[in-house]
Design an enzyme around this catalytic site. Structure first.
Site, PDB file in Angstrom:
ATOM      1  N   ARG A  75     -13.813  -6.493 -10.875  1.00 42.61           N
ATOM      2  CA  ARG A  75     -13.995  -5.822  -9.575  1.00 42.61           C
ATOM      3  C   ARG A  75     -14.804  -4.533  -9.721  1.00 42.61           C
ATOM      4  O   ARG A  75     -14.765  -3.883 -10.758  1.00 42.61           O
ATOM      5  CB  ARG A  75     -12.630  -5.579  -8.931  1.00 42.61           C
ATOM      6  CG  ARG A  75     -11.913  -6.906  -8.687  1.00 42.61           C
ATOM      7  CD  ARG A  75     -10.579  -6.742  -8.051  1.00 42.61           C
ATOM      8  NE  ARG A  75     -10.691  -6.208  -6.697  1.00 42.61           N
ATOM      9  CZ  ARG A  75      -9.653  -5.937  -5.922  1.00 42.61           C
ATOM     10  NH1 ARG A  75      -8.428  -6.146  -6.386  1.00 42.61           N
ATOM     11  NH2 ARG A  75      -9.818  -5.456  -4.710  1.00 42.61           N
ATOM     12  N   SER A 106       0.835  -1.212   0.000  1.00 40.68           N
ATOM     13  CA  SER A 106       0.000   0.000   0.000  1.00 40.68           C
ATOM     14  C   SER A 106       0.866   1.256   0.000  1.00 40.68           C
ATOM     15  O   SER A 106       0.621   2.203  -0.759  1.00 40.68           O
ATOM     16  CB  SER A 106      -0.897   0.032   1.246  1.00 40.68           C
ATOM     17  OG  SER A 106      -1.907  -0.918   1.156  1.00 40.68           O
ATOM     18  N   ASP A 122      -7.307  -7.645   4.636  1.00 46.57           N
ATOM     19  CA  ASP A 122      -6.495  -8.527   3.781  1.00 46.57           C
ATOM     20  C   ASP A 122      -6.020  -9.779   4.519  1.00 46.57           C
ATOM     21  O   ASP A 122      -5.499 -10.705   3.894  1.00 46.57           O
ATOM     22  CB  ASP A 122      -5.279  -7.766   3.238  1.00 46.57           C
ATOM     23  CG  ASP A 122      -5.698  -6.683   2.245  1.00 46.57           C
ATOM     24  OD1 ASP A 122      -6.741  -6.849   1.596  1.00 46.57           O
ATOM     25  OD2 ASP A 122      -4.986  -5.674   2.144  1.00 46.57           O
ATOM     26  N   GLN A 151      -8.863   2.701  -0.754  1.00 46.04           N
ATOM     27  CA  GLN A 151      -8.545   3.003  -2.153  1.00 46.04           C
ATOM     28  C   GLN A 151      -9.424   4.139  -2.666  1.00 46.04           C
ATOM     29  O   GLN A 151      -8.937   5.061  -3.325  1.00 46.04           O
ATOM     30  CB  GLN A 151      -8.731   1.753  -3.006  1.00 46.04           C
ATOM     31  CG  GLN A 151      -7.738   0.664  -2.660  1.00 46.04           C
ATOM     32  CD  GLN A 151      -7.967  -0.625  -3.420  1.00 46.04           C
ATOM     33  OE1 GLN A 151      -8.977  -0.776  -4.090  1.00 46.04           O
ATOM     34  NE2 GLN A 151      -7.041  -1.552  -3.305  1.00 46.04           N
ATOM     35  N   GLY A 207      -5.839  -3.745  -8.070  1.00 48.64           N
ATOM     36  CA  GLY A 207      -6.968  -2.844  -7.825  1.00 48.64           C
ATOM     37  C   GLY A 207      -6.495  -1.515  -7.255  1.00 48.64           C
ATOM     38  O   GLY A 207      -7.091  -0.467  -7.528  1.00 48.64           O
ATOM     39  N   SER A 214     -13.465   2.081   2.155  1.00 48.38           N
ATOM     40  CA  SER A 214     -12.399   1.687   1.223  1.00 48.38           C
ATOM     41  C   SER A 214     -11.302   2.737   1.211  1.00 48.38           C
ATOM     42  O   SER A 214     -11.529   3.891   0.828  1.00 48.38           O
ATOM     43  CB  SER A 214     -12.974   1.533  -0.193  1.00 48.38           C
ATOM     44  OG  SER A 214     -11.915   1.532  -1.135  1.00 48.38           O
ATOM     45  N   LYS A 234     -12.610  -9.048  -3.804  1.00 51.05           N
ATOM     46  CA  LYS A 234     -11.144  -8.878  -3.821  1.00 51.05           C
ATOM     47  C   LYS A 234     -10.596  -9.537  -5.094  1.00 51.05           C
ATOM     48  O   LYS A 234     -11.332  -9.730  -6.051  1.00 51.05           O
ATOM     49  CB  LYS A 234     -10.541  -9.455  -2.545  1.00 51.05           C
ATOM     50  CG  LYS A 234     -10.913  -8.665  -1.285  1.00 51.05           C
ATOM     51  CD  LYS A 234     -10.324  -7.266  -1.310  1.00 51.05           C
ATOM     52  CE  LYS A 234     -10.692  -6.471  -0.076  1.00 51.05           C
ATOM     53  NZ  LYS A 234     -10.283  -5.051  -0.201  1.00 51.05           N
ATOM     54  N   ARG A 246      -3.072 -13.827  -2.302  1.00 52.41           N
ATOM     55  CA  ARG A 246      -3.221 -14.135  -0.865  1.00 52.41           C
ATOM     56  C   ARG A 246      -3.782 -15.539  -0.639  1.00 52.41           C
ATOM     57  O   ARG A 246      -3.435 -16.204   0.338  1.00 52.41           O
ATOM     58  CB  ARG A 246      -4.081 -13.082  -0.172  1.00 52.41           C
ATOM     59  CG  ARG A 246      -3.434 -11.706  -0.195  1.00 52.41           C
ATOM     60  CD  ARG A 246      -3.947 -10.755   0.853  1.00 52.41           C
ATOM     61  NE  ARG A 246      -3.638  -9.387   0.466  1.00 52.41           N
ATOM     62  CZ  ARG A 246      -2.443  -8.812   0.591  1.00 52.41           C
ATOM     63  NH1 ARG A 246      -1.447  -9.472   1.128  1.00 52.41           N
ATOM     64  NH2 ARG A 246      -2.236  -7.569   0.190  1.00 52.41           N
TER      65      ARG A 246
HETATM   66  C1  S3P Z   1      -5.677  -1.119  -0.074  1.00 56.19           C
HETATM   67  C2  S3P Z   1      -6.898  -1.054   0.547  1.00 56.19           C
HETATM   68  C3  S3P Z   1      -7.747  -2.240   0.751  1.00 56.19           C
HETATM   69  C4  S3P Z   1      -6.944  -3.521   0.651  1.00 56.19           C
HETATM   70  C5  S3P Z   1      -6.042  -3.535  -0.534  1.00 56.19           C
HETATM   71  C6  S3P Z   1      -5.075  -2.383  -0.507  1.00 56.19           C
HETATM   72  C7  S3P Z   1      -4.919   0.140  -0.268  1.00 56.19           C
HETATM   73  O1  S3P Z   1      -8.738  -2.274  -0.232  1.00 56.19           O
HETATM   74  O2  S3P Z   1      -7.808  -4.630   0.624  1.00 56.19           O
HETATM   75  O3  S3P Z   1      -5.313  -4.749  -0.565  1.00 56.19           O
HETATM   76  O4  S3P Z   1      -3.717   0.089  -0.556  1.00 56.19           O
HETATM   77  O5  S3P Z   1      -5.536   1.205  -0.135  1.00 56.19           O
HETATM   78  P1  S3P Z   1     -10.093  -1.397  -0.106  1.00 56.19           P
HETATM   79  O6  S3P Z   1      -9.713   0.009  -0.126  1.00 56.19           O
HETATM   80  O7  S3P Z   1     -10.891  -1.806  -1.293  1.00 56.19           O
HETATM   81  O8  S3P Z   1     -10.709  -1.825   1.182  1.00 56.19           O
END
Ligand code: S3P
Length: 435
Positions: free
Chosen positions: A123, A20, A318, A169, A94, A167, A345, A395
């Protein structure tokens, strides 16, 4: 890849730099004015996809030393980014797609298409397109709300986004778009999620204010990060520590792991299960963008069942599959609730976890957003995994490997999918495997 039961596991398990934080380091450095340098960047394919996309957008960035993960990025404001000539390939990632979507939606004059592999292309992307479009962005998904995403970069109006899903993200996409907006962008989230973007934005001089349920970003420029070391990935460390806890003769240590409280929910769950896990915070966090870090140690444990409640899920989202595997070796019945995000996911992780546990001979019931797991008392009681196909989900592949090493062996198909996050797992494993 074939995994046989390990006789003894002991020593330091090397984990990759946090995935991340690595994505954010590249993206934010690319948006800053000037040169940033990082060490410890994740060598996984996901982060490589972010780097490759930035290259196509005209950013000068390169890996200076693969052994230490040293990268240099010469950032320029997004106004100077070029429209790529072909669709940007986000691969399996993603995070690349959603964060880059925010940056590009707010980059006036840049037109782009974001595409990826079959997993990413299934997704949900409306969760990021809709709130951006409400602020004036032009992001188009397919009719089913998936990638490819067609983005016509605009100077967004400021405003308020209230997110429907928790989220990080999506929150990050909006904050990054907000940097170039005409006015402040406020993001409210239904539950707190990882705050790496906020920490890094602040460290780079952005005007960002925390809200009780989110953050507000003021438009502005970013200063580069002259030298920054990225801590180890707690989501990778969770597999190493699970090996220590589940195996009946193990003592595994992991150094310099990111201990951001939004990433360590799995440690609290393991503690409730009676796992022998020690956490030692580093004193002098010389970390990137104010991330706390520390060392972990996991030793063979007699685990007891526990329940995981929906409010806990964002802080261990995760790690839920590996926690479910731990529950499968515990004494008693565990219930994990609030798992709807697992359905979307890299694979349907709720179904994939249930399938793996069934293969081990564990009694498991899967609901729409919950799992009930009847632990069998020890990983030694698991059945051999004749064949497990994780699809394009790194994973799940790693979970199956842990199951085989602590139980009675596993044959994991499609092992290359672990390159998304952890190309060095097999080497790191060799270093702790006693012959
Ligand atoms: C992430 C946020 C999570 C996580 C992903 C990485 C990130 O997803 O599951 O592996 O780096 O911001 P979500 O934001 O969809 O929860």
């Amino acid at each position: 890849m074939q995994f046989e039961p390990a006789r003894r596991l002991a020593g330091h398990f090397a984990v990759p730099g946090d995935k991340s934080i690595s994505h954010r380091a590249l993206l934010l450095a690319a948006m800053a004015t000037g040169s940033s340098e990082f060490t410890g960047l994740s060598a996984g394919q996901d982060v490589a996809a972010t780097a490759a996309c930035l290259g196509e957008l005209g950013i000068d960035l390169h890996c200076e030393d693969a052994a230490t993960g040293r990268w240099r990025v010469h950032g320029v404001p997004t106004q100077a980014w070029r429209s790529p000539v072909r669709p940007l390939d986000c691969g399996n990632s993603g995070t690349t797609m959603r964060l880059l979507c925010g940056v590009l939606a707010g980059a006036p004059g840049v037109r782009s298409v974001l595409a990826g592999d079959v997993s990413v292309s299934r997704r949900p992307m409306r969760r990021v397109a809709d709130p951006l479009n409400l602020l004036g962005a032009r992001v188009a998904t397919t009719d089913t709300g998936t990638a490819p995403l067609a983005i016509d970069g605009q100077r967004l109006a400021g405003g308020t986004a209230r997110l429907a899903v928790a989220s990080a993200q999506v929150k990050s996409a909006l904050l990054l778009a907000g940097l170039n907006a005409a006015g402040p962008v406020a993001v409210h989230e239904p539950a707190p999620t990882r705050d790496h973007t906020e920490r890094m934005l602040r460290a780079m001089g952005a005007k960002l204010r925390q809200l009780p349920d989110g953050a507000v970003i003021e438009p502005g420029t970013l200063a580069p990060l002259p030298r920054a070391a990225i801590p180890g990935d707690p989501s990778a460390a969770a597999f190493a520590i699970a090996l220590g806890v589940l195996h009946d003769d193990a003592d595994i240590a992991v150094r310099s792991v990111c201990l951001n409280p939004r990433r360590t929910g799995w440690l609290a769950v393991l503690a409730r299960m009676g796992a022998r896990v020690q956490v030692a915070a580093d004193a002098d966090g010389a970390m990137i963008a104010n991330e706390p870090s520390g060392a972990l140690r996991g030793r063979s444990s007699a685990l007891r069942a526990t329940d995981v409640e929906p409010a806990e899920v964002p802080d261990c989202v995760d790690e839920l599959p590996i926690l479910a595997l731990c529950a499968a070796a515990a004494t008693g019945v565990s219930t994990l609730r609030g798992l709807s995000e697992l359905r979307v996911k890299e694979s349907d992780r709720l179904a994939a976890t249930a399938r793996l546990l069934q293969t081990l001979g564990v009694e498991v019931t899967a609901g729409p957003d919950w799992l009930r797991i009847g632990g069998v008392g020890s990983a030694r009681n698991w059945r051999r995994v004749g064949a497990y196909d994780p699809g394009l989900d790194h994973r799940m592949a790693l979970c199956a490997a842990v199951a085989g090493l602590c139980g009675d062996g596993a044959a994991v198909a499609n092992w290359r999918t672990t390159d998304s996050s952890w190309p060095g797992f097999a080497e790191a494993l060799r270093a702790v495997t006693m012959q």
